[in-house]
Design a protein around this motif. Structure first.
Motif, short mmCIF file in Angstrom:
data_model
loop_
_atom_site.label_atom_id
_atom_site.label_comp_id
_atom_site.label_asym_id
_atom_site.label_seq_id
_atom_site.Cartn_x
_atom_site.Cartn_y
_atom_site.Cartn_z
N THR A 230 8.68 77.25 29.10
CA THR A 230 9.36 76.16 28.26
C THR A 230 8.11 74.90 28.16
O THR A 230 7.68 74.71 29.19
CB THR A 230 10.67 75.44 28.85
N ASP B 176 12.85 71.03 30.10
CA ASP B 176 13.31 70.18 29.37
C ASP B 176 14.13 68.85 29.70
O ASP B 176 14.10 67.80 29.08
CB ASP B 176 14.14 71.06 28.38
N ILE C 187 11.66 66.03 30.37
CA ILE C 187 11.39 65.67 29.23
C ILE C 187 12.48 64.51 28.61
O ILE C 187 12.25 63.45 28.00
CB ILE C 187 10.63 66.62 28.07
N ALA D 147 10.01 66.91 21.57
CA ALA D 147 10.08 68.22 21.20
C ALA D 147 9.93 69.11 22.15
O ALA D 147 9.38 68.92 23.27
CB ALA D 147 9.06 68.33 19.96
N VAL D 148 10.49 70.26 21.98
CA VAL D 148 10.28 71.40 23.09
C VAL D 148 10.23 72.81 22.11
O VAL D 148 10.84 72.93 21.25
CB VAL D 148 11.69 71.43 23.66
N VAL D 149 9.79 73.91 23.15
CA VAL D 149 9.51 75.08 22.44
C VAL D 149 9.43 76.15 23.78
O VAL D 149 9.02 75.92 24.63
CB VAL D 149 8.40 75.29 21.62
N ALA E 249 7.62 70.98 26.70
CA ALA E 249 8.48 70.04 26.13
C ALA E 249 7.71 68.57 26.27
O ALA E 249 6.79 68.56 27.16
CB ALA E 249 9.77 69.77 26.87
#
Ligand code: FAD
Ligand code: FAD
Ligand code: COA
Ligand code: COA
Lengths: 576, 576
Positions: free
Chosen positions: B358, B420, B423, B350-352, B360
């Protein structure tokens, strides 16, 4: 224990640094013929462009910093000219104010990290002072000096990674740039249908590309612009310094030429002492980087590696492998050997920026697979680099090759954003021996600014699964003439897209109307197979499924018009 | 064959679309209780922020477009209220001008994709009209209306992925925002030492975070700002609409509250017909997404998955898995079953985005590993997201967990760029069952704008290898008190760095001087172990190697001061 390292940049210095960490009491001597060690070769083009303005930034370490941090004995200006395998000594020469001095150093372990040398094809005039190469800090200094001196135009010979970076750098500095390559397209390791995107980007930025032609001769036509001694009038009045004649008769005028047609392993020392070399001259090493002499290790651009996909053995001149090989050589010398590390081949994952585009690749290209006679399929997808509903999504061009049993073989991507990420993921998948089923199920980080719920990589996996289980049959740009000749081309794009340019003889049935117009399609096909396409391959995939389930012989154009136009940039479409 | 799908968004519509492609003659009915299908849930916060200004952009498909392209029978406004397993029928209710209508639909295969529902903890006042949720297009419409109406302040309850996105969105729209979470830090699944970076970013952008506290009650204190009917004076004069009382006594005033403390599987229908549920209520499915009823499949947020690392069984509410499960359910229903697809667990990658940062993650967090009793090591590295000599390199904070046998268990990254990507690479490595040796040798795409010759991922692999083979011993922020108590803290940073803030009692010996000052260190240690550190862990690793080879008991602070300060944001350092 004395470890002697020949060559003090990526591979050599990584070996020396790691060796010190493992063995505080070893004597570690690094011999480097140049003035600099541990410099960022890969940054040189960006120093020429001024994107890296300070030359110091490129000097990652100095002999002093390496002495201080790692107690390394780093000797610049020392060229190793001989090795005595029996006596286990190297001989280095070193120019001092008192003349050339010779040092003979005994070793217990010797690491050869001499790198590569620029290939010098038989082109008349390569020795002219206007002809530059791009390997070292002095090379970058030289180019910057010529630029400062008012050079206005350049011919770059070779459109590989470094040639592309140099062409961009010189163009960024305002020069007229001609870029020449003998191969049929720029960046030869890239698949044809992706390379044309780079070509268009180069042209859009004013770089004139000349592909499929050789440079034959370089003639001086004006004065040499020597460093700092320009007495000439500046600018437009000065005649160009050289003329480069190409095999197609073109004559290009320029103030300078950069030769970057490729590199070859700098293995003459290894050859002189009879170490085993591969075809092409790269030094043969085992999984521990050991050469055919048990006291000599070799790493980096000078060594031969096995391609993990094709099995081909040869050099892969990339910084990552060189660094890791250096580390592994030190491990081996100091007895840290893990057996699994032996088996790995090299994927040759690489990336290059060409103005606003990124081109990245891993594993085998389609051409390499063909040449190696490896059965394979390829799929083309064009998803956005992140969710389409989120602003700024950039279209990727992603190709993925895989074996009939589903094993990944290679992948390439070109785009304005996100190409490097997808290739890194696929490089990891390749290294793991993953299949397209695995790729379809990869769980990649998704939020709107970063990707899609079905990431481009998953999407390539889905399409590949469909190819393998027969859900999807593909046709390719190479089939175009045959298709035009003997099939019904069914264009399922909208009427507007069709009107803006379509294949001759194509029937337009937007995919949303297909179910209601199947009879019309059947009649138009009149017994011929149906070859369907849309812009990217997605809508025509939906159409393909309708057609085959209605009993028709159908195949879908891989990657749609986007791939076709990239594969055939000169294709004439019908407008109406 | 009639396939009925309950829920028409990520999982359900993916199943329906795939089913159509595989079976042109199936009857496929999608029942969705809401007004919209196939909408981009994940884009809702960005519509609230106005980064996605057009609401239409979120409507990926409509019933009409799905009918046209895929011949799907999509019925919005249809809520399934009952299922008869024996009769194989579903009953849906639908409000028409003539009243509520009931439809009974037989099915051969039923796909349940009802998603999740917002958790509603026992907080008084949750039913006030000022309390919003963020699940659907109408939810986003509602928030936009309140913003248009002049809302100036918000309390966001829950600092998980969606809470963070909503807090950012509201702050971006100019509101005062308080963000509250019961967990000890924002984004609870993130490791503590990374979460503090998000907290700092939120505060830097003016979001006030309150962690480790519960909301206890919400009281109305002003008028409800109802859509379109504002007759009040604008702006500062208007009293805030509600007050939110927290467990620590704080009272927060705000015009609106967004409840996003988590979701739970919306499995009441499944429960009502006795399908097997996991603890927590998620629907149990097999590797083909089949429930305990052989005619019923279930996908998405409502289902239980097995965590690939910990083995824990429960829901993982993410769009990627939901989409792929939908596709797999259709495959299974239509007889396309490949056995390997059964075995996979879910990694929860998941990432936000949180303003400029960022975050992740993939696999298990350190906390999840502890809770599952899985033996593991963790390493912290802080490399740049691309070559340091190339302008714009942003520092990553990357953690990687692995088992004593080297198998990867999880990884997390926070940074301004490139998190991102790393990950995604590590998620792929995890999916492949790679070890840290594999990770060390990954060939990732390197050119200066994209990475480093030793990519951050490789670097994590190197450090992990060193931990496993004993080349490196680590200490962690959690050990700080014990270390301060019983060891010599050796700070090998430069004098300037030391002066700008160091641990109490630390001895400063810059790493470049260590070899000459070993006696001094030994004397200062006076029999105690030496616990060394620098800023990131690299220089102190060099020092550690010198110390252990000089016979001292040494360990290196994992991730250095960067990790320590992130783990202990309130740590007081000594300045001088
Ligand atoms: C302009 C440029 C851009 C590049 N960009 C990238 C990129 O973006 N990504 C990437 O992966 N790779 C890139 N590379 C390639 C990368 O730099 C090389 O693969 C890597 O440096 C190879 O490491 P090496 O140790 O084998 O050789 P090198 O790093 O070239 O070091 C070899 C050293 O050995 C010295 N030497 C040779 N013979 C002797 C001798 N007899 N005695 C003493 N010293 C000797 C040489 O002077 C040289 O300094 C680039 C290279 C160049 C030139
Ligand atoms: C604001 C927000 C942001 C998000 N961001 C991300 C992100 O960045 N990355 C990510 O991976 N995930 C994200 N998610 C999660 C992701 O959207 C979900 O995991 C995914 O949509 C789940 O798919 P699903 O099909 O199980 O459920 P949903 O997509 O929620 O669809 C379920 C549908 O079923 C309908 N339904 C329920 N019961 C019935 C019934 N009885 N009859 C008829 N219809 C019914 C519901 O109305 C709903 O429309 C986000 C979610 C939200 C709400
Ligand atoms: C810089 C150079 C001398 C290598 O130096 P190095 O000492 O190996 O240092 P790196 O910066 O690569 O760091 C890697 C080491 O630090 C360790 N490390 C990194 N971060 C760490 C951390 N937070 N904690 C503990 N150890 C850490 C790694 O484990 C590795 O050590 P190991 O090999 O013993 O396992 C060499 O790479 C070089 O000359 N580079 C420039 C030339 C070049 O590479 N050119 C081509 C690319 S432009
Ligand atoms: C859009 C939606 C209806 C799914 O649609 P879909 O028809 O599966 O389409 P996608 O755009 O995902 O494309 C995937 C399909 O196209 C195929 N495809 C994509 N590009 C292709 C190409 N170039 N050539 C051939 N096929 C291609 C894939 O193979 C796949 O088909 P398959 O599943 O039969 O293998 C569903 O995902 C949805 O409702 N999404 C919005 C809601 C949501 O996901 N919310 C959460 C995230 S915000």
């Amino acid at each position: 224990m004395r470890i002697v390292v020949v060559g003090g940049v990526a591979g050599g210095m990584s070996a020396a640094a790691r060796a010190r960490r493992l063995a505080e009491d070893a004597e570690i001597v690094v011999l480097e013929r140049g003035e600099f060690v541990s410099f960022a070769n890969c940054g040189l083009p960006y120093h020429v462009s001024d994107e890296i303005p300070r030359r110091d930034s490129l000097l990652v370490q100095t002999p002093e910093s390496l002495r201080a941090a790692l107690n390394l004995d780093v000797r610049t200006g020392h060229e190793v000219v001989a090795i005595d395998r029996d006596a286990r000594t190297v001989t280095a020469v070193h120019t001092t104010p008192a003349g050339v001095q010779e040092t003979v150093l005994p070793y217990d372990a010797l690491v050869l990290a001499p790198g590569a040398a620029t290939v010098r094809p038989p082109i008349a005039g390569l020795d002219l002072p206007q002809v530059h190469t791009m390997r070292t800090v002095p090379d970058a200094d030289g180019l910057r000096a010529v630029l400062a001196d008012g050079a206005r135009s350049a011919v770059v010979l070779g459109a590989g990674f470094i040639g592309l970076e140099v062409a961009e750098a010189l163009r960024t500095r305002g020069l007229e740039v001609d870029l020449v390559d003998l191969a049929p397209h720029v960046l030869p390791p890239l698949d044809d249908e992706l390379a044309s995107l780079l070509d268009a980007e180069l042209r859009a930025h004013g770089v004139r590309t000349h592909v499929g032609v050789a440079a034959e001769a370089i003639h001086a036509t004006g004065p040499v612009a020597a460093e700092g001694e320009s007495t000439e009038p500046e600018g437009a009045d000065r005649p160009a310094a050289v003329e480069v004649r190409l095999s197609d008769g073109t004559a290009l005028s320029a103030d300078l030429v950069v030769l970057s047609v490729g590199v070859r392993p700098d293995s003459h020392l290894a050859a002189s002492i009879g170490l085993e070399l591969a075809a092409g001259g790269a030094i043969v090493v085992d999984g521990q980087q050991r050469t055919s002499d048990p006291h000599i290790w070799a790493v980096g651009d000078a060594t031969a590696v096995r391609n993990a996909v094709t099995g081909a053995v040869g050099p892969v001149p990339l910084a990552g492998p060189a660094n890791r090989q250096g580390r592994r050589a030190a491990d081996a010398i100091l007895g840290r050997v893990t057996p699994e590390r032996e088996a790995r081949g090299v994927l040759g994952t690489a990336v290059v920026r060409v103005f606003g585009l990124t081109a990245a690749m891993t594993g085998a290209s389609q051409r390499a697979l063909q040449q190696a006679g490896i059965a394979h399929h390829v799929v083309h997808v064009h998803p956005g680099h992140h969710a389409g509903y989120f602003p700024g999504a950039e279209q990727l061009h992603l190709t993925m090759s895989f074996a009939p049993d589903g094993r990944l073989l290679g992948a390439q991507a070109v785009g304005r954003a996100g190409a490097d990420k997808r290739i890194d993921v696929l490089a990891t998948a390749l290294a793991a021996g993953m299949t397209v089923d695995d790729v379809a199920e990869l769980e990649l980080a998704y939020a709107p600014p970063y990707g899609s719920a079905k990431d481009p990589v998953n999407m390539a996996g889905f399409v590949a699964q469909n190819v393998l289980d027969g859900t999807l049959a593909l046709w390719y740009p190479a089939d175009l003439e045959k298709v035009l000749d003997s099939a019904l081309v069914l264009d399922v794009r909208s009427r507007g897209e069709f009107a803006s340019g379509h294949l001759p003889g194509a029937l337009n049935v937007p995919h949303t109307e297909l179910r209601d117009r199947l009879d019309e399609v059947r009649a138009a096909a009149d017994g011929r197979p149906v070859r369907v396409h849309c812009a990217s391959g997605f809508r025509s995939y939906l159409a393909h499924r309708v057609l085959v389930q209605a009993g028709m012989d159908s195949a879908n154009l891989s990657g749609g018009m986007l791939t076709l136009r990239a594969a055939r940039p000169d294709l004439e479409l019908v407008r109406a």
